[in-house]
Design an enzyme around this catalytic site. Structure first.
Site, PDB file in Angstrom:
ATOM      1  CE1 TYR A 215       9.810   0.343   4.623  1.00  0.00           C
ATOM      2  CE2 TYR A 215       7.971   1.263   3.125  1.00  0.00           C
ATOM      3  CZ  TYR A 215       8.425   0.693   4.248  1.00  0.00           C
ATOM      4  OH  TYR A 215       7.545   0.310   5.247  1.00  0.00           O
TER       5      TYR A 215
ATOM      6  CG  ASP B 154      -0.259  -0.204   2.348  1.00  0.00           C
ATOM      7  OD1 ASP B 154       1.034  -0.470   2.509  1.00  0.00           O
ATOM      8  OD2 ASP B 154      -0.976   0.047   3.552  1.00  0.00           O
TER       9      ASP B 154
END
Length: 452
Positions: free
Chosen positions: A244, A167
């Site tokens: 990330y 997500d």
């Protein structure tokens, strides 16, 4: 239609239940099963999820079970979200790496290999059950981390009914929609890369490209997950980055921040989950749901406040609440439900998914699992071909994909040499001597989970 969640005793089970229950009538989902091997956590978090589902859709048949065969029998769709070995083994994964001066983050860092060593054999066991007992047309959406390595390994083992979901990209698009004050269905993004390592090459509202103005907005770095990056990096790359990617572009800063904090993300999660579970275990889930929800909000809010905080030095200041009846933002259940919606309707639409590359990203194999915008139809997922990709992005994508392919080989074949090779290639390890130490430590740690 029957939808099953394997890992239904996880702390995020209420989010899944809310997403599914709100969409169940539209998608013709009549039966929802939450399965977990931990009976107590299933009683607590699965019980909270069941209560939420009943509040939203009393017609939905909701079952909690520890019986995997019962859970997958005749299932049309399955979501897998498991943590083999529990929170404490994650702590050990991350500490083994950090003690060597290496980022131990469980998806992008070296610890991802260790986590996958536990995840893949367990998920393969479920996939064998699913082949025997579920509908012939069953689709499995894997949210178990590290989704990139896990999805690659499962596909390499022949489980071509599996897709990886995350997500993070859709969540970022929702944040941008909020920033611009528009509904989420008006914003679309063209994304390419790998799980937790993806790049947006286009973001549009109502067909108008907004990415250049978006990355120039100062408030985007305050109100969205661009907060983890300096504007200079985003402007330098000229595109929106998956959150990330912080770990790759600020590697030494991330490691030093964790060392300075004295506590890893895994240790934070373990402590919060232990205290929350202990408190909820003494409460009446159905009889006093409001008190249980207040308890959950208190502890889960701490978890959200700490998200990437030690690693980046950036803390969120937005109060966290769980509103059962508010329109659902989706989360990872929303990714799975979008796929189901398109398959069941017979229409073609796009979404971001972990699926085989099929020539979309240059320099990768057709069967490499990538995270990319795909057209979804009853024929499956067709990735959008990437033209004029940033060569800097492609270089990192190819390097990490090499790591993922070798990591999958190491796990599937219990191959120590492949484990050393994958870690040696990993940009955040990039050392033979360190790779040997990590591989040996992770094989020893995970011996009970690897089987024969």
């Amino acid at each position: 239609m029957k939808l099953t969640v394997i890992g239904g005793g996880g702390v995020r089970s209420m989010f899944l239940a809310k997403s599914i229950a709100q969409r169940a009538r539209d998608l013709h989902i009549t039966e929802l099963v939450f399965m977990d091997t931990d009976a107590e956590k299933l009683r607590i978090y699965g019980g909270l999820a069941r209560h939420v589902a009943r509040m939203l859709n009393a017609d939905l048949t909701f079952t909690l079970t520890t019986d995997a065969d019962e859970a997958v029998r005749d299932a049309d769709y399955i979501i897998t979200t498991i943590r083999v070995g529990g929170d404490h083994t994650r702590v050990r994964d991350e500490r083994i790496a950090l003690d060597l001066g290496i980022l131990g983050q469980e998806t992008t860092g070296a610890a991802g290999l260790s986590f996958a060593m536990r995840s893949v054999p367990a998920l393969a066991g479920y996939c064998e059950r699913i082949k025997r007992l579920s509908k012939p047309t069953v689709k499995v959406f894997n949210f178990t981390n590290p989704a990139g390595v896990v999805s690659q390994a499962l596909r390499d083992m022949g489980y071509d009914f599996t897709y990886g979901i995350c997500d993070a990209p859709s969540g970022m698009l929702h944040q941008f929609a909020d920033l611009y004050g528009v509904s989420a269905d008006r914003i679309v993004g063209e994304c390419y890369g790998l799980n937790h390592l993806s790049y947006f090459r286009s973001i549009q509202i109502d067909g108008k490209e907004i990415m250049p103005e978006l990355i120039a907005r100062p408030d985007a770095y305050e109100k969205t997950d661009l907060r983890f990056f300096g504007p200079d990096l985003i402007e330098h790359m000229g595109c929106v980055l998956n959150e990330y990617l912080y770990y790759f572009y600020y590697r030494e800063q991330a490691v030093q921040n964790i060392l300075n904090a004295g506590v890893t993300r895994g240790e934070v999660i373990e402590d919060i989950n232990r205290k929350m579970t202990a408190e909820l275990s003494t409460m009446d889930i159905d009889g006093d749901f409001e008190s249980c929800l207040a308890c959950f909000e208190k502890w889960y809010g701490k978890r959200e406040d700490a998200y990437m905080a030690n690693e980046t030095g950036v803390r969120r200041d937005k109060p966290w609440k769980f509103d059962v009846f508010s329109p659902d933002a989706g989360g990872y259940a929303g990714v799975a439900l979008r796929f189901i919606e398109l398959i069941e309707s017979g229409k073609t639409g796009s979404m971001i998914l972990c699926a085989p590359n099929q020539g979309a990203i240059p320099g990768l194999e057709d069967d490499d699992i990538v995270e990319i915008t795909c057209d979804i139809s009853r024929e499956g997922a067709k990735p959008h071909k990437v033209e004029n990709a940033d060569p800097r992005a492609l270089e990192l994508i190819r390097r990490v994909k090499s790591y993922e392919r070798l990591a999958a080989k190491a796990i599937v074949h219990r191959d120590r040499q492949a484990a050393i090779d994958c870690l040696m290639l990993h940009p955040l390890v990039n050392s033979y001597s360190l790779a040997v130490k990590l591989a040996d430590a992770y094989f020893e740690l995970n011996a009970p989970f690897l089987g024969a």
